[in-house]
Design an enzyme around this catalytic site. Structure first.
Site, PDB file in Angstrom:
ATOM      1  N   SER A   5     -28.982  -9.056  12.042  1.00 44.38           N
ATOM      2  CA  SER A   5     -30.238  -8.483  11.559  1.00 44.38           C
ATOM      3  C   SER A   5     -30.994  -9.538  10.777  1.00 44.38           C
ATOM      4  CB  SER A   5     -29.948  -7.284  10.644  1.00 44.38           C
ATOM      5  OG  SER A   5     -31.121  -6.848   9.985  1.00 44.38           O
ATOM      6  N   TYR A  26     -26.665  -3.954   2.493  1.00 46.67           N
ATOM      7  CA  TYR A  26     -26.851  -4.306   3.903  1.00 46.67           C
ATOM      8  C   TYR A  26     -27.062  -5.800   4.048  1.00 46.67           C
ATOM      9  CZ  TYR A  26     -28.539  -3.758   8.719  1.00 46.67           C
ATOM     10  OH  TYR A  26     -28.704  -3.829  10.094  1.00 46.67           O
TER      11      TYR A  26
END
Length: 254
Positions: free
Chosen positions: A140, A153
């Site tokens: 990501s 995250y």
């Protein structure tokens, strides 16, 4: 992208295949002649995916050693793979570190990092023996820069990105191609909903963005990357919608 004559020979395991990018990737690979083992925890969704596609469903939790061993045995019995596509992962919460929930951080690390490690470790001997193996890790843009409310995250995806870079160095002598794809804003069925736990809050993530990426957009890039001749390695691919110039810079309509 058009298919190539040799694509029918390729076989892949795709994790996170019950929804979103994983599901779209499994479908597209199958459409282009690949044999695909689709892996996720939700058996009923995998069964639906398999109907009419020829995809082989293997319900499994990649964080559980017994499930990974069973998956490896199933794939070995079926003749093996040359490509491992690690899509499984996710985010939970948007708390600042001062309010961080330990259980959310542990879940994100377990799924994004330990799960990816366990399944990659299990299949490396097979990929080495195959002679021209490929590992693709979907990370990501959260692994490129931190942002407020994203620390857990960020930490998980920074770790997965570091693991991917190390793997490329460790396995180059075994002719294993290691690809990393780093998507930005992707409008999928469940990602933001799972992260925020509320449909209204999830919809706000994409509000006013005329054309966010879709799961199909990212799947196209994944499939293209693993379908290139093996000596061609797209080491790192950052993919964002045009409206997102950076993690913090998104153009929204009024």
């Amino acid at each position: 992208m058009t298919s190539t004559p040799e694509q029918h020979q390729h076989t892949a395991v795709v994790t996170g295949a019950s929804t979103g990018i994983g599901e779209a990737t499994a479908r597209l690979l199958a459409q282009r002649g690949w044999t695909v083992y689709a892996v996720a925890r939700r058996a009923e969704r995998l069964k639906a995916l398999a109907e009419g596609t020829g995809i082989i469903p293997v319900p499994a939790d990649i964080t559980e050693d017994d499930d990974v061993a069973r998956l490896l045995a199933t794939v070995t019995e079926g003749g093996g793979i040359d490509t491992l596509v690690n899509v499984a992962g996710g985010a939970r919460g948007v708390d600042y570190i001062a309010d961080a929930k330990t259980e959310d951080w542990e879940w994100m690390y377990r799924v994004n990092v330990l799960g990816t490690m366990k399944i990659t470790r299990a299949f490396l001997p097979m990929l080495r023996a195959q002679g021209e193996g490929t590992v693709l890790n979907l990370t990501s843009t959260a692994g490129l820069a931190g942002y407020e409310g994203g620390a857990g995250y960020n930490a998980a995806k920074f770790a997965e990105r570091g693991m991917t870079q190390a793997l490329r160095l460790e396995e180059v002598g075994n002719n294993i191609r290691v690809i990393e794809i780093l998507p930005g804003l992707v409008h999928t069925e469940e990602f933001s909903l799972n992260r925020l736990g509320d449909r209204t809050a999830a919809d706000k993530v994409y509000a006013g963005v005329e054309k966010p990426l879709t799961a199909g957009d990212v799947a196209e890039v994944v499939v293209h990357s693993v379908s290139l001749p093996h000596h061609v390695n797209l080491d790192e691919i950052v993919i964002r919608p045009v409206a997102q110039a950076a993690n913090h810079k998104i153009v929204r309509s009024s």
